[in-house]
Design an enzyme around this catalytic site. Structure first.
Site, PDB file in Angstrom:
ATOM      1  N   HIS A 283       0.867  -1.195   0.000  1.00  0.00           N
ATOM      2  CA  HIS A 283       0.000   0.000   0.000  1.00  0.00           C
ATOM      3  C   HIS A 283       0.897   1.237   0.000  1.00  0.00           C
ATOM      4  O   HIS A 283       1.707   1.402  -0.892  1.00  0.00           O
ATOM      5  CB  HIS A 283      -0.933  -0.086   1.219  1.00  0.00           C
ATOM      6  N   HIS A 322      -2.661  -2.137  -9.676  1.00  0.00           N
ATOM      7  CA  HIS A 322      -3.645  -1.493  -8.797  1.00  0.00           C
ATOM      8  C   HIS A 322      -4.923  -2.323  -8.791  1.00  0.00           C
ATOM      9  O   HIS A 322      -5.307  -2.893  -9.810  1.00  0.00           O
ATOM     10  CB  HIS A 322      -3.954  -0.069  -9.297  1.00  0.00           C
ATOM     11  N   ASP A 378       2.576   5.435  -6.670  1.00  0.00           N
ATOM     12  CA  ASP A 378       3.844   5.307  -5.938  1.00  0.00           C
ATOM     13  C   ASP A 378       5.061   5.176  -6.843  1.00  0.00           C
ATOM     14  O   ASP A 378       6.195   5.216  -6.357  1.00  0.00           O
ATOM     15  CB  ASP A 378       3.770   4.078  -5.006  1.00  0.00           C
TER      16      ASP A 378
HETATM   17  C1  SDX Z   1      -1.502   2.226  -3.309  1.00  0.00           C
HETATM   18  O1  SDX Z   1      -6.238   0.808  -3.235  1.00  0.00           O
HETATM   19  C2  SDX Z   1      -5.766   1.983  -3.459  1.00  0.00           C
HETATM   20  O2  SDX Z   1      -6.429   2.846  -3.926  1.00  0.00           O
HETATM   21  C3  SDX Z   1      -4.280   2.171  -3.040  1.00  0.00           C
HETATM   22  C4  SDX Z   1      -3.660   3.498  -3.422  1.00  0.00           C
HETATM   23  C5  SDX Z   1      -4.285   4.671  -2.672  1.00  0.00           C
HETATM   24  O3  SDX Z   1      -4.202   5.802  -3.178  1.00  0.00           O
HETATM   25  O4  SDX Z   1      -4.751   4.411  -1.524  1.00  0.00           O
HETATM   26  O5  SDX Z   1      -3.784   3.695  -4.845  1.00  0.00           O
HETATM   27  C6  SDX Z   1      -2.159   3.534  -3.059  1.00  0.00           C
HETATM   28  O6  SDX Z   1      -1.424   1.418  -2.421  1.00  0.00           O
HETATM   29  C7  SDX Z   1      -1.000   1.922  -4.700  1.00  0.00           C
HETATM   30  C8  SDX Z   1      -0.454   0.471  -4.835  1.00  0.00           C
HETATM   31  C9  SDX Z   1       0.978   0.465  -4.294  1.00  0.00           C
HETATM   32  N1  SDX Z   1       1.503  -0.892  -4.236  1.00  0.00           N
HETATM   33  C10 SDX Z   1       2.434  -1.364  -5.109  1.00  0.00           C
HETATM   34  O7  SDX Z   1       2.902  -0.708  -6.036  1.00  0.00           O
HETATM   35  C11 SDX Z   1       2.931  -2.779  -4.812  1.00  0.00           C
HETATM   36  C12 SDX Z   1       3.004  -3.580  -6.129  1.00  0.00           C
HETATM   37  N2  SDX Z   1       1.652  -3.772  -6.619  1.00  0.00           N
HETATM   38  C13 SDX Z   1       1.016  -5.054  -6.277  1.00  0.00           C
HETATM   39  O8  SDX Z   1       1.379  -5.620  -5.074  1.00  0.00           O
HETATM   40  C14 SDX Z   1      -0.462  -5.080  -6.643  1.00  0.00           C
HETATM   41  O9  SDX Z   1      -0.570  -4.592  -7.917  1.00  0.00           O
HETATM   42  C15 SDX Z   1      -1.472  -4.373  -5.747  1.00  0.00           C
HETATM   43  C16 SDX Z   1      -1.329  -4.754  -4.316  1.00  0.00           C
HETATM   44  C17 SDX Z   1      -1.332  -2.881  -5.868  1.00  0.00           C
HETATM   45  C18 SDX Z   1      -2.861  -4.767  -6.237  1.00  0.00           C
HETATM   46  O10 SDX Z   1      -2.970  -6.132  -5.994  1.00  0.00           O
HETATM   47  P1  SDX Z   1      -4.285  -6.967  -6.445  1.00  0.00           P
HETATM   48  O11 SDX Z   1      -5.364  -6.063  -6.907  1.00  0.00           O
HETATM   49  O12 SDX Z   1      -4.605  -7.901  -5.335  1.00  0.00           O
HETATM   50  O13 SDX Z   1      -3.816  -7.704  -7.703  1.00  0.00           O
HETATM   51  P2  SDX Z   1      -3.301  -9.187  -7.705  1.00  0.00           P
HETATM   52  O14 SDX Z   1      -2.250  -9.362  -6.672  1.00  0.00           O
HETATM   53  O15 SDX Z   1      -4.491 -10.080  -7.676  1.00  0.00           O
HETATM   54  O16 SDX Z   1      -2.578  -9.248  -9.142  1.00  0.00           O
HETATM   55  C19 SDX Z   1      -3.217  -9.810 -10.264  1.00  0.00           C
HETATM   56  C20 SDX Z   1      -2.059 -10.449 -11.036  1.00  0.00           C
HETATM   57  C21 SDX Z   1      -1.302 -11.502 -10.216  1.00  0.00           C
HETATM   58  O17 SDX Z   1      -0.695 -12.385 -11.159  1.00  0.00           O
HETATM   59  P3  SDX Z   1      -1.408 -13.838 -11.417  1.00  0.00           P
HETATM   60  O18 SDX Z   1      -1.614 -14.500 -10.080  1.00  0.00           O
HETATM   61  O19 SDX Z   1      -2.729 -13.495 -12.112  1.00  0.00           O
HETATM   62  O20 SDX Z   1      -0.451 -14.568 -12.317  1.00  0.00           O
HETATM   63  O21 SDX Z   1      -1.073  -9.446 -11.357  1.00  0.00           O
HETATM   64  C22 SDX Z   1       0.148  -9.776 -10.704  1.00  0.00           C
HETATM   65  C23 SDX Z   1      -0.193 -10.730  -9.571  1.00  0.00           C
HETATM   66  O22 SDX Z   1       0.941 -11.531  -9.257  1.00  0.00           O
HETATM   67  N3  SDX Z   1       0.689  -8.509 -10.188  1.00  0.00           N
HETATM   68  C24 SDX Z   1       1.954  -8.123 -10.314  1.00  0.00           C
HETATM   69  C25 SDX Z   1       2.014  -6.850  -9.742  1.00  0.00           C
HETATM   70  N4  SDX Z   1       0.807  -6.499  -9.286  1.00  0.00           N
HETATM   71  C26 SDX Z   1      -0.016  -7.544  -9.557  1.00  0.00           C
HETATM   72  N5  SDX Z   1       3.021  -8.737 -10.850  1.00  0.00           N
HETATM   73  C27 SDX Z   1       4.175  -8.059 -10.822  1.00  0.00           C
HETATM   74  N6  SDX Z   1       4.327  -6.822 -10.296  1.00  0.00           N
HETATM   75  C28 SDX Z   1       3.262  -6.196  -9.757  1.00  0.00           C
HETATM   76  N7  SDX Z   1       3.406  -4.967  -9.226  1.00  0.00           N
END
Ligand code: SDX
Length: 455
Positions: A283, A322, A378
């Site tokens: 997050h 996201h 971010d």
């Molecule tokens: C913020 O919610 C909000 O609004 C948050 C925010 C706010 O203003 O409050 O916008 C601020 O928290 C932004 C997000 C910051 N976090 C990151 O940058 C960390 C990296 N991102 C991921 O961890 C992820 O994208 C999340 C946590 C942001 C979202 O996760 P989800 O919605 O649960 O998505 P998921 O894990 O189900 O991913 C779907 C697929 C998966 O692959 P498969 O299982 O389908 O093969 O996408 C992949 C994930 O492994 N994936 C990524 C990835 N993000 C998702 N793979 C590589 N790198 C990534 N960053």
């Protein structure tokens, strides 16, 4: 999350005919018709679907609330497919261009942008609350010099509840307004004190002649000069970054704020819980992790190899992806513009070139395209913060300062929502059936549990 209105023409929603859902329970052959409102059904309407009078009724199962609206809210609207973000109906791009952070804070809390008189009064009220009790400085002295600023911030915000016990009167509008103003006024001071503590520097008291962000910069960076003079480009960049981070509907930390606040905890304890949620690397902690990732990559030519590691499942591309945006995060687009303005003053952060190469490759690569992974808020913010002189461990508290406004606006909306109660989800029990306790003298070692522990 309530999707925005399905069909919006000139702001008017054209309801579809017969807004109902008919469900047939094949276990009993019975059919049920549930009303659809704002593209959602009420989960509680599922409880009537039973196999018999003893049956509890159907639950909806939604781990991580991926398809569940926890509330109705008028504060922030997101359209993840189209990359749209609006605060109280105003596009984020226009607010970032035309408003100050405190104007946007007033908008989020009150529903309308302030007029000149309202803004002057609002600024005066917030400015009146920038000081913190001297005992809080002693509290902060108890932390190690290298204590993480997020740990210090969540602790001192929680400690504020002991200085303002009257804040428990959360149903009194005047008390809520005072405590909201206090928290917004004090967040920059607490953050700056935590930053100065980590550097072993004396605290700089607020200078209430300065505006919200310039005073924050004053408390962070003033040395021996009698009056701090903020660089106007950097001050404006910080204002824009604060506006972009102010609210984002039902994200993890806001959901924590609403859940903890639903028990009628005071706003300080509730905000401390939201800060704790924000600190996680998935997050708000992601902006700090992005810098560590860029440091690990080290140079542009090593980006392709790093991308291959991510595609092989070794970690995530921090600052990408996201839950809602399946398009470019509109905030990331604005932050990229701000970065160029900041670098005009600070000099170009070489990490930007690595970040741009990461983005270029990721946006073309099927692995990321298929998963609709785009840069989020971010991805670029940390590069700017670092260029402005912040160390990575401070980045997430820079997220917490403006998001405090969003948390408090959402907290107040929750308290005033007649439909809301204490948050208490149900579960699907998958544990052991009822069994009898055997006294210790007759009890054998739990081989199965030991096998689990060994894994
Ligand atoms: C913020 O919610 C909000 O609004 C948050 C925010 C706010 O203003 O409050 O916008 C601020 O928290 C932004 C997000 C910051 N976090 C990151 O940058 C960390 C990296 N991102 C991921 O961890 C992820 O994208 C999340 C946590 C942001 C979202 O996760 P989800 O919605 O649960 O998505 P998921 O894990 O189900 O991913 C779907 C697929 C998966 O692959 P498969 O299982 O389908 O093969 O996408 C992949 C994930 O492994 N994936 C990524 C990835 N993000 C998702 N793979 C590589 N790198 C990534 N960053």
């Amino acid at each position: 999350m309530l999707r925005g209105q399905r069909t919006i023409f000139e702001g008017v929603r054209h309801a579809m005919p017969n807004e109902t859902l008919t469900i047939t329970d094949n276990r009993t052959g019975k059919t049920y018709t549930l009303p659809i409102d704002k593209d959602a059904i009420r989960a509680i309407d599922l409880r009537q679907i039973k196999t018999g009078p003893e049956d509890f009724g159907l639950l909806s199962y939604d781990p991580a609330f991926q398809n569940t609206a926890s509330c109705q809210s008028a504060i922030t609207f997101l359209d993840g497919d189209r990359g749209i973000l609006r605060y109280r109906g105003y596009p984020i791009e226009q607010l970032a261009e035309k408003c100050s952070f405190l104007e946007v804070a007033y908008l989020l809390l009150n529903g309308e942008l302030p007029g000149p008189d309202e803004l002057d009064e609002w600024i005066a009220n917030v400015t009146r609350h920038t000081m913190i009790h001297e005992n809080l400085k002693k509290f902060m002295e108890g932390f190690h010099y290298d204590a993480h600023p997020m740990g210090m911030l969540m602790s001192t915000v929680a400690a504020l509840s002991t200085f303002y016990p009257e804040a428990r009167s959360i149903h009194d509008a005047a008390t809520r307004k005072l405590e909201i103003t206090r928290l917004i006024g004090k967040m920059p001071t607490l953050t700056a004190y935590a930053y100065r503590h980590s550097l072993g520097l004396p605290y700089v008291y607020p200078d209430n002649d300065l505006g919200y962000t310039k005073n924050f910069m004053n408390m962070l960076w003033r040395r021996t000069e009698p009056k701090f003079s903020a660089n106007p480009v950097l001050a404006r960049a910080l204002e824009v970054l604060f506006i972009l981070h102010a609210d984002h509907e039902q994200n993890c930390s806001t959901s924590a704020m609403r859940a903890v606040g639903s028990s009628f905890a005071d706003p300080y304890a509730t905000t401390a819980a939201a800060i704790a949620a924000l600190s996680g690397p998935l997050h708000g902690g992601a902006n700090e992790e992005v810098l560590r990732m860029l440091d690990e990559i080290g140079s542009k030519d090593r980006v392709p190899a790093y991308i291959e590691q991510i595609k092989a499942g070794r970690g995530k591309l921090m600052g990408f992806g996201h839950r809602v945006y399946k398009n470019y995060d509109p905030r990331a687009r604005i932050i990229k513009q701000v970065a160029e303005e900041v670098f005009e003053v600070t000099g170009r952060n070489p990490k930007l070139d690595i970040a741009l190469e990461l983005e270029r490759i990721a946006l073309e690569d099927e692995f990321f395209v298929k998963r609709k992974l785009y840069p989020n808020v971010d991805f670029y913010s940390g590069i700017i913060y670092q260029a402005m002189g912040f160390t990575p461990d401070v980045f997430t508290v820079l997220f917490a300062i403006p998001r405090t406004v969003g948390w408090l606006a959402q907290w107040q909306e929750m308290l005033l929502d007649g439909e809301q109660k204490i948050a208490r989800p149900r579960q699907l029990y998958i544990g052991k059936p009822a069994r009898q306790v055997v006294r210790i003298e007759e009890r054998e070692a739990p081989a199965a549990m030991l096998a689990t522990v060994a894994r």
